[in-house]
Design a protein around this motif. Structure first.
Motif, PDB file in Angstrom:
ATOM      1  N   ARG A  47       0.861  -1.185   0.000  1.00 28.84           N
ATOM      2  CA  ARG A  47       0.000   0.000   0.000  1.00 28.84           C
ATOM      3  C   ARG A  47       0.893   1.229   0.000  1.00 28.84           C
ATOM      4  N   ASP A  48       0.694   2.087  -0.978  1.00 32.20           N
ATOM      5  CA  ASP A  48       1.561   3.248  -1.134  1.00 32.20           C
ATOM      6  C   ASP A  48       0.751   4.352  -1.800  1.00 32.20           C
ATOM      7  N   PRO A  49       0.424   5.423  -1.065  1.00 34.02           N
ATOM      8  CA  PRO A  49      -0.397   6.498  -1.638  1.00 34.02           C
ATOM      9  C   PRO A  49       0.231   7.146  -2.875  1.00 34.02           C
ATOM     10  N   ALA A  50       1.573   7.071  -2.995  1.00 30.45           N
ATOM     11  CA  ALA A  50       2.242   7.694  -4.140  1.00 30.45           C
ATOM     12  C   ALA A  50       2.206   6.822  -5.387  1.00 30.45           C
ATOM     13  N   MET A  51       1.788   5.566  -5.242  1.00 31.14           N
ATOM     14  CA  MET A  51       1.805   4.641  -6.373  1.00 31.14           C
ATOM     15  C   MET A  51       0.725   5.006  -7.391  1.00 31.14           C
ATOM     16  N   LEU A  52       1.059   4.834  -8.668  1.00 31.33           N
ATOM     17  CA  LEU A  52       0.077   5.040  -9.735  1.00 31.33           C
ATOM     18  C   LEU A  52      -1.021   3.970  -9.644  1.00 31.33           C
ATOM     19  N   PRO A  53      -2.166   4.206 -10.272  1.00 35.01           N
ATOM     20  CA  PRO A  53      -3.235   3.198 -10.242  1.00 35.01           C
ATOM     21  C   PRO A  53      -2.754   1.856 -10.783  1.00 35.01           C
ATOM     22  N   PRO A  54      -3.229   0.757 -10.209  1.00 39.28           N
ATOM     23  CA  PRO A  54      -2.834  -0.565 -10.701  1.00 39.28           C
ATOM     24  C   PRO A  54      -3.371  -0.819 -12.099  1.00 39.28           C
ATOM     25  N   VAL A  55      -2.653  -1.655 -12.838  1.00 41.88           N
ATOM     26  CA  VAL A  55      -3.038  -2.014 -14.201  1.00 41.88           C
ATOM     27  C   VAL A  55      -3.349  -3.493 -14.266  1.00 41.88           C
ATOM     28  N   VAL A  56      -4.457  -3.837 -14.887  1.00 41.50           N
ATOM     29  CA  VAL A  56      -4.822  -5.232 -15.121  1.00 41.50           C
ATOM     30  C   VAL A  56      -4.616  -5.504 -16.606  1.00 41.50           C
ATOM     31  N   GLN A  57      -3.645  -6.350 -16.908  1.00 43.20           N
ATOM     32  CA  GLN A  57      -3.315  -6.656 -18.302  1.00 43.20           C
ATOM     33  C   GLN A  57      -4.137  -7.857 -18.761  1.00 43.20           C
ATOM     34  N   LEU A  58      -4.916  -7.647 -19.813  1.00 48.12           N
ATOM     35  CA  LEU A  58      -5.826  -8.675 -20.313  1.00 48.12           C
ATOM     36  C   LEU A  58      -5.367  -9.128 -21.693  1.00 48.12           C
ATOM     37  N   ASP A  59      -4.808 -10.336 -21.730  1.00 47.46           N
ATOM     38  CA  ASP A  59      -4.458 -10.980 -22.986  1.00 47.46           C
ATOM     39  C   ASP A  59      -4.594 -12.483 -22.769  1.00 47.46           C
ATOM     40  N   PHE A  60      -4.201 -13.269 -23.738  1.00 48.68           N
ATOM     41  CA  PHE A  60      -4.377 -14.716 -23.629  1.00 48.68           C
ATOM     42  C   PHE A  60      -3.054 -15.379 -23.273  1.00 48.68           C
ATOM     43  N   PHE A  61      -3.042 -16.101 -22.150  1.00 48.43           N
ATOM     44  CA  PHE A  61      -1.870 -16.875 -21.761  1.00 48.43           C
ATOM     45  C   PHE A  61      -1.674 -18.021 -22.749  1.00 48.43           C
ATOM     46  N   PRO A  62      -0.452 -18.300 -23.168  1.00 49.29           N
ATOM     47  CA  PRO A  62      -0.226 -19.384 -24.137  1.00 49.29           C
ATOM     48  C   PRO A  62      -0.573 -20.765 -23.594  1.00 49.29           C
ATOM     49  N   ASN A  63      -0.484 -20.947 -22.264  1.00 52.38           N
ATOM     50  CA  ASN A  63      -0.759 -22.265 -21.690  1.00 52.38           C
ATOM     51  C   ASN A  63      -2.140 -22.341 -21.048  1.00 52.38           C
ATOM     52  N   CYS A  64      -3.027 -21.434 -21.435  1.00 54.70           N
ATOM     53  CA  CYS A  64      -4.392 -21.435 -20.903  1.00 54.70           C
ATOM     54  C   CYS A  64      -5.368 -21.377 -22.065  1.00 54.70           C
ATOM     55  N   ALA A  65      -6.004 -22.503 -22.331  1.00 55.34           N
ATOM     56  CA  ALA A  65      -6.940 -22.574 -23.461  1.00 55.34           C
ATOM     57  C   ALA A  65      -8.363 -22.231 -23.052  1.00 55.34           C
ATOM     58  N   LYS A  66      -8.576 -21.974 -21.775  1.00 52.19           N
ATOM     59  CA  LYS A  66      -9.923 -21.711 -21.280  1.00 52.19           C
ATOM     60  C   LYS A  66     -10.455 -20.398 -21.838  1.00 52.19           C
ATOM     61  N   ARG A  67     -11.668 -20.413 -22.358  1.00 51.48           N
ATOM     62  CA  ARG A  67     -12.316 -19.205 -22.845  1.00 51.48           C
ATOM     63  C   ARG A  67     -13.717 -19.138 -22.223  1.00 51.48           C
ATOM     64  N   PRO A  68     -13.852 -18.520 -21.045  1.00 54.66           N
ATOM     65  CA  PRO A  68     -15.179 -18.420 -20.423  1.00 54.66           C
ATOM     66  C   PRO A  68     -16.091 -17.519 -21.238  1.00 54.66           C
ATOM     67  N   SER A  69     -17.372 -17.557 -20.922  1.00 52.45           N
ATOM     68  CA  SER A  69     -18.318 -16.660 -21.582  1.00 52.45           C
ATOM     69  C   SER A  69     -18.011 -15.222 -21.177  1.00 52.45           C
ATOM     70  N   ARG A  70     -18.531 -14.291 -21.947  1.00 52.21           N
ATOM     71  CA  ARG A  70     -18.294 -12.879 -21.632  1.00 52.21           C
ATOM     72  C   ARG A  70     -18.873 -12.524 -20.271  1.00 52.21           C
ATOM     73  N   ASP A  71     -20.083 -13.007 -19.970  1.00 49.22           N
ATOM     74  CA  ASP A  71     -20.713 -12.703 -18.682  1.00 49.22           C
ATOM     75  C   ASP A  71     -19.861 -13.231 -17.525  1.00 49.22           C
ATOM     76  N   THR A  72     -19.343 -14.444 -17.686  1.00 46.38           N
ATOM     77  CA  THR A  72     -18.508 -15.023 -16.626  1.00 46.38           C
ATOM     78  C   THR A  72     -17.231 -14.215 -16.443  1.00 46.38           C
ATOM     79  N   LEU A  73     -16.602 -13.858 -17.563  1.00 48.17           N
ATOM     80  CA  LEU A  73     -15.375 -13.066 -17.467  1.00 48.17           C
ATOM     81  C   LEU A  73     -15.627 -11.738 -16.766  1.00 48.17           C
ATOM     82  N   LEU A  74     -16.683 -11.024 -17.162  1.00 46.32           N
ATOM     83  CA  LEU A  74     -16.940  -9.707 -16.582  1.00 46.32           C
ATOM     84  C   LEU A  74     -17.239  -9.817 -15.089  1.00 46.32           C
ATOM     85  N   ALA A  75     -17.955 -10.860 -14.694  1.00 44.26           N
ATOM     86  CA  ALA A  75     -18.244 -11.046 -13.272  1.00 44.26           C
ATOM     87  C   ALA A  75     -16.959 -11.311 -12.486  1.00 44.26           C
ATOM     88  N   GLU A  76     -16.090 -12.204 -12.993  1.00 49.70           N
ATOM     89  CA  GLU A  76     -14.831 -12.511 -12.318  1.00 49.70           C
ATOM     90  C   GLU A  76     -13.914 -11.285 -12.286  1.00 49.70           C
TER      91      GLU A  76
END
Length: 240
Positions: A132-161
């Motif tokens: 926790r650091d007040p000076a830190m920039l906002p966190p970034v969530v990088q969304l791409d496809f992992f090469p060793n993960c073939a799972k493709r959930p539905s859009r609704d499931t992804l957005l909920a998670e």
């Protein structure tokens, strides 16, 4: 009286342009053009007059970093890979964080989201890694496809998670996160229309337009190299 003899110039020998010589000339010319182009793209950044705020993203693959030289090259901030999925903590995160702070650069963490792991497990890993650091920039969530993960959930499931993950890390960081969405991921899930967060898009040299909302952050080059940084990096800009 003897007449001076005339000196006739020796005729120049013409170089015969054989197919082999032509081919060699073409290859040498092409090599020169490619070398110039290679040096250009490794040194290119968008105009600072148009994008005054520019920075870098780093992972452990970037190797040793001379932060003074990175700052001198025009980097105002550094985003650092902190965690990937639910298991992986980037081994250089702590050192990079300390280096960026010491040089006076702004700094922020990146989490690479894994479709094959639960959001709560990934949030636990991020919270355990990023202080926790007040000076830190906002966190970034990088969304791409992992090469060793073939799972493709539905859009609704992804957005909920993804909302579950965002709620937990934003409570920890006390800042709303940015979503860094690759072209392929956005084409599959249209995250920009489903979650209202600041967008970070990708595209070498040309500003991207593949999301339904405008970007605020842009990865402008994955080719850029900076003296004082051993390995690969990404050069990023902020929309004014």
């Amino acid at each position: 009286m003897m007449m001076a003899s005339r000196v006739h110039p020796t005729p120049r020998r013409r170089v015969k342009l054989t197919p082999l010589r032509i081919l060699l000339a073409v290859l040498l010319g092409s090599a020169l053009i490619l070398t110039v182009l290679f040096l250009f793209v490794r040194g290119w950044t968008p105009s600072h007059s148009r994008y005054p705020m520019q920075g870098i993203s780093l992972t452990a693959e970037s190797g040793e970093v001379n932060w003074r030289m990175a700052h001198a090259a025009g980097a105002d901030f550094a985003y650092l890979l902190a965690t990937s999925g639910a298991e992986t903590r980037d081994p250089s995160f702590d050192d990079y964080l300390a280096g960026a702070k010491a040089q006076g650069l702004r700094y922020g963490p990146i989490h690479r989201y894994n479709l094959c792991r639960l959001a709560s497990e990934q949030a636990t890993r991020f919270i355990a890694t990023v202080p926790r650091d007040p000076a830190m920039l906002p966190p970034v969530v990088q969304l791409d496809f992992f090469p060793n993960c073939a799972k493709r959930p539905s859009r609704d499931t992804l957005l909920a998670e993804l909302n579950t993950f965002l709620n937990q890390i934003e409570t920890h960081s006390a800042k709303p996160a940015l979503l860094r969405v690759s072209h392929d991921f956005e084409a599959e899930y249209d995250v920009a229309s489903g979650i209202n967060r600041t967008l970070w898009l990708e595209g070498d040299f040309f500003p991207p337009d593949y999301a339904t909302r405008p970007w605020v952050m842009w990865t402008a080059s994955t080719w850029k190299r900076v003296e004082g940084i051993d390995g690969p990096l990404e050069w990023d800009v902020v929309r004014p």
